[in-house]
Motif scaffolding. Structure first.
Motif, PDB file in Angstrom:
ATOM      1  N   ILE A 228       0.838  -1.202   0.000  1.00 35.53           N
ATOM      2  CA  ILE A 228       0.000   0.000   0.000  1.00 35.53           C
ATOM      3  C   ILE A 228       0.872   1.250   0.000  1.00 35.53           C
ATOM      4  CG2 ILE A 228      -1.772   1.280   1.257  1.00 35.53           C
ATOM      5  CD1 ILE A 228      -2.820  -1.348   2.317  1.00 35.53           C
ATOM      6  N   ALA A 229       1.932   1.222   0.789  1.00 35.78           N
ATOM      7  CA  ALA A 229       2.783   2.410   0.917  1.00 35.78           C
ATOM      8  C   ALA A 229       3.397   2.815  -0.415  1.00 35.78           C
ATOM      9  CB  ALA A 229       3.881   2.143   1.945  1.00 35.78           C
ATOM     10  N   LYS A 230       3.658   1.849  -1.286  1.00 35.96           N
ATOM     11  CA  LYS A 230       4.279   2.145  -2.575  1.00 35.96           C
ATOM     12  C   LYS A 230       3.262   2.534  -3.640  1.00 35.96           C
ATOM     13  CE  LYS A 230       8.338  -0.794  -1.927  1.00 35.96           C
ATOM     14  NZ  LYS A 230       9.117  -1.948  -2.444  1.00 35.96           N
ATOM     15  N   ARG A 231       1.992   2.595  -3.269  1.00 37.70           N
ATOM     16  CA  ARG A 231       0.941   2.903  -4.252  1.00 37.70           C
ATOM     17  C   ARG A 231       0.117   4.088  -3.786  1.00 37.70           C
ATOM     18  NH1 ARG A 231       2.538  -2.089  -4.712  1.00 37.70           N
ATOM     19  NH2 ARG A 231       2.445  -3.169  -6.741  1.00 37.70           N
ATOM     20  N   GLY A 232       0.810   5.197  -3.526  1.00 36.25           N
ATOM     21  CA  GLY A 232       0.155   6.401  -3.035  1.00 36.25           C
ATOM     22  C   GLY A 232      -0.942   6.946  -3.926  1.00 36.25           C
ATOM     23  N   PRO A 233      -0.779   6.980  -5.271  1.00 32.78           N
ATOM     24  CA  PRO A 233      -1.839   7.550  -6.128  1.00 32.78           C
ATOM     25  C   PRO A 233      -3.157   6.783  -6.085  1.00 32.78           C
ATOM     26  CG  PRO A 233       0.268   7.422  -7.306  1.00 32.78           C
ATOM     27  CD  PRO A 233       0.448   6.674  -6.032  1.00 32.78           C
ATOM     28  N   MET A 234      -3.159   5.648  -5.395  1.00 44.08           N
ATOM     29  CA  MET A 234      -4.395   4.871  -5.316  1.00 44.08           C
ATOM     30  C   MET A 234      -5.504   5.654  -4.628  1.00 44.08           C
ATOM     31  SD  MET A 234      -4.898   1.111  -3.582  1.00 44.08           S
ATOM     32  CE  MET A 234      -4.031   1.635  -2.096  1.00 44.08           C
ATOM     33  N   TRP A 235      -5.161   6.435  -3.589  1.00 42.34           N
ATOM     34  CA  TRP A 235      -6.195   7.122  -2.809  1.00 42.34           C
ATOM     35  C   TRP A 235      -6.888   8.234  -3.577  1.00 42.34           C
ATOM     36  CZ3 TRP A 235      -7.263   3.756   0.434  1.00 42.34           C
ATOM     37  CH2 TRP A 235      -6.269   2.959   1.014  1.00 42.34           C
ATOM     38  N   PRO A 236      -6.176   9.078  -4.339  1.00 41.88           N
ATOM     39  CA  PRO A 236      -6.901  10.028  -5.194  1.00 41.88           C
ATOM     40  C   PRO A 236      -7.802   9.335  -6.211  1.00 41.88           C
ATOM     41  CG  PRO A 236      -4.601  10.677  -4.959  1.00 41.88           C
ATOM     42  CD  PRO A 236      -4.716   9.326  -4.340  1.00 41.88           C
ATOM     43  N   ASN A 283       2.445   3.837 -11.120  1.00 40.00           N
ATOM     44  CA  ASN A 283       2.040   4.997 -10.326  1.00 40.00           C
ATOM     45  C   ASN A 283       1.899   6.263 -11.154  1.00 40.00           C
ATOM     46  OD1 ASN A 283       2.334   3.127  -8.327  1.00 40.00           O
ATOM     47  ND2 ASN A 283       3.480   4.467  -6.947  1.00 40.00           N
ATOM     48  N   LEU A 284       2.829   6.491 -12.088  1.00 39.19           N
ATOM     49  CA  LEU A 284       2.769   7.707 -12.890  1.00 39.19           C
ATOM     50  C   LEU A 284       1.526   7.717 -13.769  1.00 39.19           C
ATOM     51  CD1 LEU A 284       3.996  10.348 -13.828  1.00 39.19           C
ATOM     52  CD2 LEU A 284       5.339   9.065 -15.515  1.00 39.19           C
ATOM     53  N   ALA A 285       1.222   6.584 -14.388  1.00 39.45           N
ATOM     54  CA  ALA A 285       0.012   6.498 -15.213  1.00 39.45           C
ATOM     55  C   ALA A 285      -1.223   6.767 -14.372  1.00 39.45           C
ATOM     56  CB  ALA A 285      -0.079   5.120 -15.873  1.00 39.45           C
ATOM     57  N   CYS A 286      -1.234   6.244 -13.158  1.00 39.66           N
ATOM     58  CA  CYS A 286      -2.366   6.482 -12.262  1.00 39.66           C
ATOM     59  C   CYS A 286      -2.493   7.964 -11.936  1.00 39.66           C
ATOM     60  CB  CYS A 286      -2.207   5.653 -10.990  1.00 39.66           C
ATOM     61  SG  CYS A 286      -3.524   5.906  -9.780  1.00 39.66           S
TER      62      CYS A 286
END
Length: 678
Positions: A228-236, A283-286
């Motif tokens: 989860i920590a490595k996927r920060g853009p998930m929350w937006p 992450n960048l694509a997200c």
């Protein structure tokens, strides 16, 4: 409750404006930058590259694929100095501190690192600066981040105490507001069971997690969960999806603006793809999809609310105000990320300010909507009650009128019932009288016993009167005995049977030859003539078995119209003489009309134990365990079963077996069976 929300809102805004009253020194404009597009340099090789000073108070690189190198010099003029990168969105950052003339001390940080292993368990990135650093050499920051915007601060540990305190109060008030919205609206949902509140709770939760990620506070929840920590853009992405779904449900797009459904589904799809992308590590694509989806979602919901306001939907007004706040925050966030507008303190807190106003006005909008629905429900109940009262009055009047009509109808029915009962009584009397007439044409037992050696007659009409009759006549020294099955049963069959009895008597009386086939030929002509069958399609007629013998009792002559003569001989052997394949009368086909009946001669020998003639009513009767027809074979089996008994006793046994076979089955035709010895 709304007053308390408003007070909390103003406290939050006031705190946000004072957040930076006491802060460390911003040294962002004193740094130099090198962009490593290919990620190919390390601390040894980067020192030979040409860096550039941006001269900005905020270091803004927006959506970023490169490794960013920052170099700067520091003065050793603070007690326990700390270097602070004001952002929570940096995945990996390394600080190279110059020691002596050529040595660098390495420190690592970033939100992908285990939060609970950090020296400072607070959001953003903090580095302790060793007091023995070389002020004449450059410090280097190596940063890898998909979305990079930050301030670089330098100050003493003491100066950070007030800074952390101020930001903590502001953030605490914001999260308190989020928590109040969650608890209050969740409580309302369980109270009123309206799904709108549940969608709002999910939306507020998603926005709270998104802002917590922007500020770095989500690390307290899953700082040691690397996936989860490595996927920060998930929350937006999740917050964006929740906002579009909430807007779709709250504005009832499916009913109010069905043509826009595809656009809302598109917005949901963009955020859905963003979530999938970040789960697979893109992450960048997200981040890019989040920005596209945020602008797209804000625009379609802005258009939807304006359109619905023009249609008179009151709840859309507060929704419009709320999403204007969201739109402003989204626009500021995206434009700052694209480096179109400066990234400053206002843009840093854009989401907190915008989402606070948005959630506040959305809460008011939901409350207004529920109140209007309650009013509509109350008005609807009142109107329904009025309508019901009017309908009850109308129905009462109709029922009174109907009762009067029913009273008249009941009287008429009663009178008609009396008439029907009288007619039924008259009809029953007529049929019973017809039965007496029919019985009067049948031969009496005394007559039969006086002229026939032994016999039995099983005779059971289906109705009161019958289409089957048995007929006997003695003319001179000749005896005539017949079983007649007329077309139909009941009253129609009885008419034909009476005609048959009279015609047989006339023919036998007028005939000079006692030949059975001639008698049947004449009977056929008389029936066709009486019913005028040459000129119409009348098919009335009869099947008959006719037996003749004389007083010498040496021979018996038989002719049959379809019906057979069965002979039981010694050793219970059955012999069947079939009748001709035509009926008496009713032969419309020329082939049968031209046929003549046939006589059969049977010598009366001592081995004959009985003669049997019958109609088809017994063999066609349903019965037995399987409810099937008895059939001709079944009837002959019963006759053969009692062949050792005399004829009269046979009749009793055969009748009992037939009744047992029939059981509770309904009788379907008249039944007639005659057994005799001349």
């Amino acid at each position: 409750m709304n007053k308390y929300k408003l007070v909390l809102l103003f406290i939050l805004l006031a705190q946000l404006t004072s957040t930076y009253a006491s802060t460390p020194i911003n040294i962002s404009d004193k740094t130099e930058v090198y962009i490593d597009e290919l990620h190919q340099y390390d601390i040894n090789t980067i020192q030979n590259k040409e860096f550039k000073n941006l001269g900005e108070k905020v270091l803004n690189f927006g959506n970023n694929k490169a490794t960013i190198w920052i170099r700067f010099k520091l003065q050793n003029n603070f007690h326990e100095p700390i270097l602070h990168l004001k952002t929570a969105l940096i995945e990996d950052v390394n600080l190279y501190t110059p020691i002596d003339e050529a040595v660098y001390d390495l420190q690592e940080d970033g939100y992908t690192k285990n939060f609970f292993d950090k020296e400072y368990k607070i959001p953003n990135t903090y580095f302790n600066i060793n007091s023995d650093f070389n002020p004449d050499r450059y410090f280097y920051l190596k940063i890898d981040a998909n979305y990079l915007q930050f301030w670089l601060y330098y100050g003493s540990s003491k100066s950070y105490l007030q800074y952390v305190y101020d930001t903590s109060i502001a953030d605490g008030i914001y999260y308190g507001f989020i928590l109040i919205m969650l608890i209050y609206n969740l409580f309302v949902y369980f109270s009123v069971k309206d799904d709108t509140y549940l969608y709002y709770v999910l939306y507020v939760l998603a926005v709270g997690l998104m802002v917590a990620h922007f500020q770095g506070h989500d690390a307290h929840l899953w700082g040691n969960i690397h996936f989860i920590a490595k996927r920060g853009p998930m929350w937006p992405a999740i917050a964006g999806l929740a906002s579009v779904v909430f807007g779709y449900k709250f504005l009832k797009i499916k009913q109010t603006l069905p043509k826009l459904r595809a656009l809302y589904y598109t917005g949901m799809g963009v955020f859905g793809i963003a979530i999938l992308a970040v789960l697979f590590g893109f992450n960048l694509a997200c981040s890019i999809l989040n920005q596209i989806g945020g602008l797209f979602g804000a625009i379609i919901m802005l258009y939807s609310s304006i359109t619905l306001i023009n249609k008179g939907k009151k709840e859309a007004r507060l929704f419009l105000i709320a999403f204007n706040c969201y739109l402003c925050a989204a626009v500021v966030f995206v434009l700052a990320g694209a480096d179109i507008i400066p990234y400053n303190k206002l843009t840093d807190y854009a989401w907190q300010i915008g989402s606070t106003f948005e959630m506040f006005f959305l809460a008011l909008a939901i409350g207004q909507k529920i109140n209007e629905l309650e009013m509509e429900k109350s008005n609807l109940i009142i109107n329904q009650n009025k309508i019901l009262e009017e309908k009850v009055t109308e129905r009462t009047e109709e029922l009174n009128a109907t009762n009067e009509e029913l009273s008249v109808l009941v009287e008429q029915v009663y009178q008609q019932n009396e008439m029907i009962n009288k007619k039924n009584s008259d009809l029953e009397s007529s049929i019973n009288y017809a039965q007496r007439i029919q019985k009067s044409i049948l031969p009496t037992d005394e007559e039969l016993k006086a002229n026939i050696q032994s016999f039995f007659i099983y005779y059971k009409p289906k109705d009161v009167v019958s289409g089957d009759i048995y007929w006997y006549e003695k003319m001179g020294d000749h005896h005539f005995f017949a079983a007649v099955d007329c077309t139909g049963h009941g009253v129609p069959g009885a008419f034909v049977s009476m005609m048959a009895s009279n015609l047989l008597r006339e023919i036998v009386a007028a005939s000079k030859s006692p030949s059975p086939h001639e008698i049947l030929d004449q009977l056929d002509e008389h029936v066709k003539k009486n019913f005028n069958q040459k000129n119409n399609n009348n098919k009335e007629g009869m099947d008959i078995s006719l037996c003749i013998w004389d007083d010498t009792k040496e021979n018996l002559y038989y002719a049959g119209a379809k019906n057979p003569l069965v002979i039981l001989r010694e050793d219970n052997k059955i012999e069947t003489i079939k009748g001709d394949k035509k009926s008496v009368g009713g032969n419309i086909h020329p082939h049968y009309d031209a046929m003549r009946f046939t006589s059969h001669h049977i010598p009366l020998t001592d081995d004959i134990k009985g003669f049997y003639i019958f109609s088809d009513g017994i063999q066609d009767q349903f019965g037995g365990e399987r409810g099937k027809k008895l059939m001709k074979k079944g009837l002959l089996d019963i006759i053969q079963k009692y062949g050792d008994l005399n004829v009269e006793t046979q009749g009793q046994k055969i009748e009992a077996d037939i009744e047992q076979w029939k059981g509770n089955q309904k009788q379907i035709d008249d039944m007639l069976l005659i057994g005799f010895l001349p």
